[in-house]
Structure formats: C-alpha cells, structure tokens
Design a protein around this motif. Structure first.
Motif: not given
Length: 296
Positions: A207-210, A280, A254-256, A277
């Motif tokens: 997940r990168v942003g939305d 989420d 990446a965000d997750a 890392r």
C-alpha cells in the motif's frame, strides 16, 4: 462428520476416458485408503498441477478463479483440460463433507496419470486450515532471495513454466527452510535483475498512499486469486490499484506490505532481511475480515 474428506475424480477431464465406465464423475472415498498408483507421474516426476482453495464457514472462496487458474496451469503443462463442472462439484462436496469449522481448505490435484495410460488422475482433498491468527495479527519476517531468473523469463523461456502452479514444489519448500535458517518466516523472491516477484506460496501486496500495488502478472509469477479479491476490496473502498515493476527499496518505502495467499490470507510484513518495518494493524484487520467473510 469426518475431519478430512477426499473426492476422487473418475473422469478429471472430458478430453480423456473415465477410469471406470458408467460411474459418476467423482465419488467421496476414505482418505486413509490407497488411491494413487506408485507409477503415477504426479508421484514419480511431479508432473501435474494443483490449487489450494480456502473454505470459510463451509463456503469455497474464489472457486471460479481457482478453477480458471487450474485450467491455465494444466494447459501450460499440456495436460488434458480439467472438466470444470466435475471439479466444481467435487470441491463443494469435499468441503461439505468435513466437520464444520470456521476455516478450512480444499486442495485439488490433477496429474498426468500413469505413463502411457492416457487417463489423468485427479482428486480434491478437504481439511481444517492451520491457525494463522498470529501471522495475521503480528506479521511475518521475510528475506529477499534471488530466484535466478530475469524478470522477463516468462517471455524469453516459457518452457520453464513460470506462472504455472505445478506439483514441482521442491524449490518453494527449500526457500522456506532457507528463510528459517536466516531467522525469518518466509521469502520474497527477487529476479536476477533486481525486481520483486512473489512469496514462496503467496503474492506480494503493497500500500502506497491510497493505492494497492502488486508486481505485474507478466513477470513469470502466479496470478493471485487472493490478490485479485483484495483489488476488488480496494475498488469497493475507493482505493486505487496498480501492477508495477518494483524494487527492494519500494518494499521498505511502502506504507504497508503483505504476503497474501488463499489460506493464510493477508500476513503483514514486519521485517525485511532483519530490518523492521511498520505494519498497519487496522488495515490488515479489514483485509482479513473481507477475505474470511467471502461466500464465493
């Protein structure tokens, strides 16, 4: 009701003769009895294909997608085409025959059969799933391992059968043992020219942003049924989706990140090559709640 169940296919493919004339396409048999001949090419050479289908509260999940991939893998190995109607019914019968449990699985296997016989062997085996609560909640540690092929191997060398779910799974098991030797739980394969591919038995999801992103399906990796369902999850929630060429740095940035598969579902990646890392937890819970609740 039994803990496990086995549906043995009498005619796994309508393109080949049945094993016994005038019998139905499949029958539920005792899993403890012998059913596969020692000269079956699935046993002697790993010459066959398989799928593992999750079962939630008695419902086979993503069954149509699994059977389509089953057929694509069979075509890649030039096996007789699976009879979709017979396999669909066999999977559902095996799933319904075991003790009700929250999560189970059905494994379908199609082999070339005994050499020269002309009749493939097929069965669907149902059993309770392992408890993956800890992996889904706490996450998993992965190591990056070189697969030894370029990212375009599916185009340059299609005879290597990259992207087919074959019974030749010795490498997939060996890399998990290597991961454990390195203090990890699983692996993310990397191409010899540096692109992220897939896990040992799973797809990589970031997940990168939305936006949810996964490596492209033209990289000699298995098109994921669970990943496909999670792209549908994203669309329902107004999130973007993408297939992309990704590097190791993208995994860390990446965000997750998750490894996603039919039975373990979405396992968040909490460590890469020994480097922690973030995970989420809330989004992971939403992903797994969606997957567990599927009725088809």
């Amino acid at each position: 009701m039994p803990t496990t169940a086995l549906a043995l296919l009498n005619q796994p493919s309508s393109d080949a003769p049945p094993h016994t004339e005038e019998l139905p396409p499949f029958a539920l048999v005792d899993p403890a009895d012998p059913h596969v001949r020692v000269l079956d090419l699935g046993v002697t050479r790993g010459d066959g294909v398989f799928e593992t289908i999750s079962v939630g509260s008695g419902h086979p999940q993503a069954l149509e997608a699994h059977l389509r991939r089953f057929a694509r893998s069979a075509a890649a190995l030039e096996l007789p085409a699976p009879d979709e109607q017979a396999w669909n019914a066999a999977v559902r019968a095996a799933a319904a025959a075991i003790d009700p449990v929250p999560e189970a699985y059905v494994k379908t296997i199609l082999t070339r059969g005994v050499e020269g016989d002309g009749r493939p062997t097929g069965w669907a085996y149902a059993a309770p799933a392992e408890d993956f609560t800890a992996a889904r909640r706490d996450g998993i540690r992965v190591v990056l391992l070189d697969r030894g092929y370029r990212h375009d191997v599916a185009q340059t060398s299609p005879w290597l059968l990259q992207g087919a779910k074959s019974l030749s799974y010795a490498v997939n098991r060996a890399v998990v043992r290597e991961a454990k030797r390195r203090g990890a739980d699983d692996v993310v394969f990397v191409s010899s020219d540096g692109y992220l591919l897939e896990g040992s038995t799973s797809n990589l999801l970031l997940r990168v942003g939305d936006t949810l992103i996964t490596p492209g399906t033209n990289l000699g990796i298995l098109p994921g049924t669970t990943q496909g369902d999670l792209f549908a999850f994203a669309a329902e929630r107004g999130l973007g989706t993408d297939y992309a060429l990704l590097h190791a740095d993208d995994l860390m940035a990446a965000d997750a990140a998750w490894l996603v598969s039919s039975v373990r579902h979405a396992a968040p990646i909490r460590e890469v090559d020994g480097t922690p890392r973030a995970i989420d937890a809330d989004f992971t819970s939403a992903l797994n709640a969606f997957l567990v609740a599927r009725t088809e």
